[in-house]
Write a protein that holds these residues in place. Structure first.
Motif, PDB file in Angstrom:
ATOM      1  N   ASP A 105      62.418  61.438 -49.163  1.00 37.41           N
ATOM      2  CA  ASP A 105      63.118  62.555 -48.479  1.00 37.41           C
ATOM      3  C   ASP A 105      62.279  62.786 -47.245  1.00 37.41           C
ATOM      4  OD1 ASP A 105      60.776  63.238 -50.340  1.00 37.41           O
ATOM      5  OD2 ASP A 105      61.296  65.215 -50.129  1.00 37.41           O
ATOM      6  N   ARG A 106      60.809  62.368 -47.506  1.00 40.32           N
ATOM      7  CA  ARG A 106      59.982  62.374 -46.118  1.00 40.32           C
ATOM      8  C   ARG A 106      59.839  61.191 -45.204  1.00 40.32           C
ATOM      9  NH1 ARG A 106      55.559  64.972 -49.559  1.00 40.32           N
ATOM     10  NH2 ARG A 106      54.188  63.888 -47.724  1.00 40.32           N
ATOM     11  N   TRP A 107      59.969  60.055 -45.950  1.00 38.83           N
ATOM     12  CA  TRP A 107      59.746  58.636 -45.313  1.00 38.83           C
ATOM     13  C   TRP A 107      60.336  57.612 -46.136  1.00 38.83           C
ATOM     14  CZ3 TRP A 107      55.112  61.090 -47.414  1.00 38.83           C
ATOM     15  CH2 TRP A 107      54.445  60.173 -48.296  1.00 38.83           C
ATOM     16  N   ARG A 108      60.491  56.464 -45.248  1.00 39.97           N
ATOM     17  CA  ARG A 108      61.123  55.134 -46.071  1.00 39.97           C
ATOM     18  C   ARG A 108      60.178  54.156 -46.178  1.00 39.97           C
ATOM     19  NH1 ARG A 108      66.639  56.863 -45.937  1.00 39.97           N
ATOM     20  NH2 ARG A 108      66.273  59.095 -46.621  1.00 39.97           N
ATOM     21  N   VAL A 109      60.269  53.050 -46.832  1.00 42.53           N
ATOM     22  CA  VAL A 109      59.372  52.184 -46.936  1.00 42.53           C
ATOM     23  C   VAL A 109      60.396  50.865 -46.692  1.00 42.53           C
ATOM     24  CG1 VAL A 109      57.348  50.889 -47.763  1.00 42.53           C
ATOM     25  CG2 VAL A 109      57.490  53.132 -48.087  1.00 42.53           C
ATOM     26  N   PRO A 110      60.693  50.365 -45.730  1.00 40.68           N
ATOM     27  CA  PRO A 110      61.547  49.027 -45.693  1.00 40.68           C
ATOM     28  C   PRO A 110      60.377  47.952 -45.567  1.00 40.68           C
ATOM     29  CG  PRO A 110      61.731  50.099 -43.724  1.00 40.68           C
ATOM     30  CD  PRO A 110      60.758  51.216 -44.216  1.00 40.68           C
ATOM     31  N   THR A 111      60.894  46.717 -45.615  1.00 46.75           N
ATOM     32  CA  THR A 111      60.262  45.408 -45.517  1.00 46.75           C
ATOM     33  C   THR A 111      60.738  44.731 -44.234  1.00 46.75           C
ATOM     34  OG1 THR A 111      61.311  44.141 -47.051  1.00 46.75           O
ATOM     35  CG2 THR A 111      59.259  45.428 -47.693  1.00 46.75           C
ATOM     36  N   ASP A 112      59.845  44.266 -43.331  1.00 49.58           N
ATOM     37  CA  ASP A 112      60.606  43.420 -42.027  1.00 49.58           C
ATOM     38  C   ASP A 112      60.887  41.828 -42.964  1.00 49.58           C
ATOM     39  OD1 ASP A 112      58.300  41.630 -42.237  1.00 49.58           O
ATOM     40  OD2 ASP A 112      57.356  42.683 -40.916  1.00 49.58           O
ATOM     41  N   PRO A 113      61.557  41.250 -42.047  1.00 46.76           N
ATOM     42  CA  PRO A 113      62.234  39.888 -42.467  1.00 46.76           C
ATOM     43  C   PRO A 113      61.101  38.919 -43.175  1.00 46.76           C
ATOM     44  CG  PRO A 113      63.331  40.620 -40.602  1.00 46.76           C
ATOM     45  CD  PRO A 113      62.217  41.461 -40.838  1.00 46.76           C
TER      46      PRO A 113
END
Length: 123
Positions: A105-113
């Motif tokens: 709800d406050r931040w997201r943690v994606p991963t780069d390629p």
């Protein structure tokens, strides 16, 4: 008195520097560094901050949140868009989305390629 240092560059190891630079360029709008090449590519920000991407043979992507292959560092970006919109755009560009999202709800943690986790935070 502490030494006065200004952050001037961040460099990420990866298997394909031009591809990773292209991902971050599309995500951030930063300018491509004019001397980028197949082994070392970069992006320039107007204030002088440089983000570099260097080729590393046998690169092993971080395994976040598992620490079998530690993340070593992560970068945080503030986004102007709604988090859902920003995340959707990053996924379209090739980012991954780990199952574990500590505070979605406050931040997201994606991963780069190349597998590096990074955070996006709503402004």
């Amino acid at each position: 008195m502490p030494l006065q240092m200004k952050l001037s560059a961040i460099t990420l190891d990866c298997p394909d520097p031009p591809a990773l630079a292209a991902f971050y360029q599309q995500a951030t709008g930063l300018a491509s560094h004019p001397k980028s090449n197949a082994d070392f590519a970069g992006l320039d920000r107007e204030d002088g901050l440089f983000i570099g991407f260097q080729r590393v043979d046998d690169h092993r992507a971080p395994s976040w949140p598992d620490q079998t292959v530690p993340q070593q560092l992560h970068i945080c970006f503030t986004v102007e868009e709604d988090l859902d919109e920003a995340e959707a755009r990053l996924l379209e560009l090739g980012a991954g989305k780990p199952d574990q999202q500590p505070h979605e709800d406050r931040w997201r943690v994606p991963t780069d390629p190349a597998g590096h986790p990074f955070c996006i935070v709503s402004s």
